[in-house]
Scaffold this motif. Structure first.
Motif, PDB file in Angstrom:
ATOM      1  N   ASN A 162       0.869  -1.177   0.000  1.00 25.92           N
ATOM      2  CA  ASN A 162       0.000   0.000   0.000  1.00 25.92           C
ATOM      3  C   ASN A 162       0.907   1.229   0.000  1.00 25.92           C
ATOM      4  O   ASN A 162       1.500   1.562   1.027  1.00 25.92           O
ATOM      5  N   LEU A 163       1.055   1.872  -1.158  1.00 26.61           N
ATOM      6  CA  LEU A 163       1.964   3.006  -1.322  1.00 26.61           C
ATOM      7  C   LEU A 163       1.182   4.306  -1.140  1.00 26.61           C
ATOM      8  O   LEU A 163       0.192   4.528  -1.843  1.00 26.61           O
ATOM      9  N   MET A 164       1.651   5.191  -0.244  1.00 24.31           N
ATOM     10  CA  MET A 164       0.791   6.286   0.205  1.00 24.31           C
ATOM     11  C   MET A 164       1.413   7.671   0.081  1.00 24.31           C
ATOM     12  O   MET A 164       1.015   8.585   0.792  1.00 24.31           O
ATOM     13  N   ASP A 165       2.367   7.906  -0.810  1.00 28.22           N
ATOM     14  CA  ASP A 165       3.048   9.201  -0.857  1.00 28.22           C
ATOM     15  C   ASP A 165       2.339  10.257  -1.693  1.00 28.22           C
ATOM     16  O   ASP A 165       2.565  11.449  -1.478  1.00 28.22           O
ATOM     17  N   HIS A 166       1.520   9.877  -2.670  1.00 29.69           N
ATOM     18  CA  HIS A 166       0.786  10.871  -3.442  1.00 29.69           C
ATOM     19  C   HIS A 166      -0.304  11.507  -2.582  1.00 29.69           C
ATOM     20  O   HIS A 166      -0.882  10.849  -1.704  1.00 29.69           O
ATOM     21  N   THR A 167      -0.591  12.776  -2.870  1.00 28.73           N
ATOM     22  CA  THR A 167      -1.610  13.496  -2.106  1.00 28.73           C
ATOM     23  C   THR A 167      -2.882  13.754  -2.903  1.00 28.73           C
ATOM     24  O   THR A 167      -3.848  14.281  -2.363  1.00 28.73           O
ATOM     25  N   GLU A 168      -2.887  13.384  -4.192  1.00 28.15           N
ATOM     26  CA  GLU A 168      -4.069  13.567  -5.042  1.00 28.15           C
ATOM     27  C   GLU A 168      -4.276  12.306  -5.895  1.00 28.15           C
ATOM     28  O   GLU A 168      -3.517  11.341  -5.796  1.00 28.15           O
ATOM     29  N   VAL A 169      -5.298  12.348  -6.742  1.00 28.80           N
ATOM     30  CA  VAL A 169      -5.663  11.220  -7.598  1.00 28.80           C
ATOM     31  C   VAL A 169      -4.459  10.704  -8.392  1.00 28.80           C
ATOM     32  O   VAL A 169      -3.685  11.490  -8.945  1.00 28.80           O
ATOM     33  N   VAL A 170      -4.300   9.382  -8.437  1.00 31.32           N
ATOM     34  CA  VAL A 170      -3.255   8.762  -9.261  1.00 31.32           C
ATOM     35  C   VAL A 170      -3.859   8.482 -10.634  1.00 31.32           C
ATOM     36  O   VAL A 170      -4.626   7.534 -10.817  1.00 31.32           O
ATOM     37  N   ARG A 171      -3.520   9.303 -11.618  1.00 29.46           N
ATOM     38  CA  ARG A 171      -4.151   9.248 -12.928  1.00 29.46           C
ATOM     39  C   ARG A 171      -3.608   8.163 -13.841  1.00 29.46           C
ATOM     40  O   ARG A 171      -4.306   7.684 -14.736  1.00 29.46           O
ATOM     41  N   ASP A 172      -2.342   7.780 -13.671  1.00 31.27           N
ATOM     42  CA  ASP A 172      -1.774   6.776 -14.568  1.00 31.27           C
ATOM     43  C   ASP A 172      -0.665   6.014 -13.858  1.00 31.27           C
ATOM     44  O   ASP A 172      -0.016   6.527 -12.939  1.00 31.27           O
ATOM     45  N   ILE A 182      10.059  -1.863 -11.773  1.00 26.25           N
ATOM     46  CA  ILE A 182      10.049  -0.437 -11.486  1.00 26.25           C
ATOM     47  C   ILE A 182       8.698   0.110 -11.954  1.00 26.25           C
ATOM     48  O   ILE A 182       8.297  -0.092 -13.099  1.00 26.25           O
ATOM     49  N   LEU A 183       8.019   0.788 -11.059  1.00 21.19           N
ATOM     50  CA  LEU A 183       6.690   1.327 -11.344  1.00 21.19           C
ATOM     51  C   LEU A 183       6.739   2.850 -11.277  1.00 21.19           C
ATOM     52  O   LEU A 183       7.355   3.416 -10.366  1.00 21.19           O
ATOM     53  N   VAL A 184       6.091   3.514 -12.241  1.00 23.21           N
ATOM     54  CA  VAL A 184       5.981   4.974 -12.225  1.00 23.21           C
ATOM     55  C   VAL A 184       4.513   5.352 -12.131  1.00 23.21           C
ATOM     56  O   VAL A 184       3.659   4.773 -12.821  1.00 23.21           O
ATOM     57  N   SER A 185       4.229   6.326 -11.274  1.00 22.49           N
ATOM     58  CA  SER A 185       2.864   6.806 -11.088  1.00 22.49           C
ATOM     59  C   SER A 185       2.775   8.286 -11.435  1.00 22.49           C
ATOM     60  O   SER A 185       3.692   9.064 -11.135  1.00 22.49           O
ATOM     61  N   ALA A 186       1.679   8.682 -12.072  1.00 24.63           N
ATOM     62  CA  ALA A 186       1.424  10.076 -12.430  1.00 24.63           C
ATOM     63  C   ALA A 186       0.190  10.552 -11.680  1.00 24.63           C
ATOM     64  O   ALA A 186      -0.819   9.848 -11.635  1.00 24.63           O
ATOM     65  N   SER A 187       0.265  11.747 -11.104  1.00 21.29           N
ATOM     66  CA  SER A 187      -0.796  12.174 -10.199  1.00 21.29           C
ATOM     67  C   SER A 187      -1.222  13.612 -10.438  1.00 21.29           C
ATOM     68  O   SER A 187      -0.484  14.425 -11.016  1.00 21.29           O
ATOM     69  N   THR A 191       3.154  15.570  -9.608  1.00 27.26           N
ATOM     70  CA  THR A 191       4.407  14.821  -9.562  1.00 27.26           C
ATOM     71  C   THR A 191       4.261  13.459 -10.220  1.00 27.26           C
ATOM     72  O   THR A 191       3.156  12.930 -10.372  1.00 27.26           O
ATOM     73  N   LEU A 192       5.423  12.912 -10.605  1.00 26.56           N
ATOM     74  CA  LEU A 192       5.544  11.502 -10.939  1.00 26.56           C
ATOM     75  C   LEU A 192       6.454  10.883  -9.895  1.00 26.56           C
ATOM     76  O   LEU A 192       7.426  11.504  -9.457  1.00 26.56           O
ATOM     77  N   ARG A 193       6.145   9.664  -9.494  1.00 25.82           N
ATOM     78  CA  ARG A 193       6.962   8.997  -8.492  1.00 25.82           C
ATOM     79  C   ARG A 193       7.401   7.638  -9.026  1.00 25.82           C
ATOM     80  O   ARG A 193       6.632   6.939  -9.674  1.00 25.82           O
TER      81      ARG A 193
END
Length: 241
Positions: A162-172, A182-187, A191-193
């Motif tokens: 359960n990864l919890m660093d984004h503060t808004e909707v994870v769009r992609d 390796i996973l990349v998230s866009a929010s 930011t991208l993480r």
């Protein structure tokens, strides 16, 4: 968003036809709000299809079994809606099984990723790992409305991280195609993480090149370059070392 397995011949897409339709159940939900199907994703080897049914629900469908059911029960033009049957194979981890997952919040993004055993984690100081990643490892990443990313084992349907660093909707979400997990998230938090799932989901980098919401991201075929798009109508490229 939609995806094809890497083995798909793009020249054949123009001649494609509808083979079936997957329909999300309305029960037990009685509200229209939240029923949207935002995203679908194929496993890298084409073994599974994941799709958001709305109302926090993601369904994992063994694709060969699903396609076979379409061909058996479809009409001549293949447009008949079919509900895939539950696999009769019990208990064996490596047998494709259908799963329904409640992610706990509205699902905006999905990604499926598999590991390559010889592809080591980029974190060299970790002496132990919570999970042993083998050749049969297949993970589902779900990006949620509350900014969380939940990682699931596709074969069992169990929650792993359960990864919890984004503060808004994870769009992609997107996995590196090299099997490194390796996973990349866009929010929407601009930011991208970058996450190393072989290092128990350690967040490796935060990329802040977008002045507004980030909508989507994609890796180059060799996993060295990440491109992303956002509300600023610009494409941002980053070299991941």
């Amino acid at each position: 968003m939609a995806s094809f397995p890497p083995s798909v011949n793009e020249k054949l897409i123009a001649r494609s036809r509808t083979v079936g339709e997957l329909l999300a159940p309305t029960a037990p939900f009685d509200k229209k709000c939240g029923r949207e199907n935002w995203t679908v994703a194929f496993a890298p080897d084409g073994s599974y299809l994941a799709w958001s049914q709305g109302h926090r629900i993601v369904k994992l469908v063994p694709w060969a079994q699903c396609l076979n059911n379409f061909l058996l029960h479809g009409t001549k033009n293949g447009s008949q809606a079919v509900s895939p049957r539950q696999s009769s194979e019990g208990g064996q981890r490596n047998k494709p099984r259908e799963h329904v997952i409640d992610c706990g919040d509205i699902v905006w993004s999905l990604a499926l990723g598999s590991s390559v055993p010889e592809k080591q984690s980029r974190c060299v100081n970790v002496e132990w790992h919570r999970f042993k990643f083998g050749q049969d490892q297949l993970l589902l990443a779900t990006g949620l409305n509350n900014g969380r990313i939940k990682i699931w084992d596709v074969y069992t349907g169990k929650l792993l991280l359960n990864l919890m660093d984004h503060t808004e909707v994870v769009r992609d979400l997107t996995f590196a195609p090299d099997g490194s997990l390796i996973l990349v998230s866009a929010s929407r938090d601009k930011t991208l993480r970058v996450w190393d799932l072989k290092d128990d989901g350690n967040m490796m980098k935060v990329l802040r090149g977008h002045p507004n919401w980030v909508y989507g991201c994609a890796f180059s075929p060799d996993s060295s370059i990440l491109c992303s798009v956002g509300a600023s109508k610009a494409v941002v490229a980053a070299i991941l070392v």
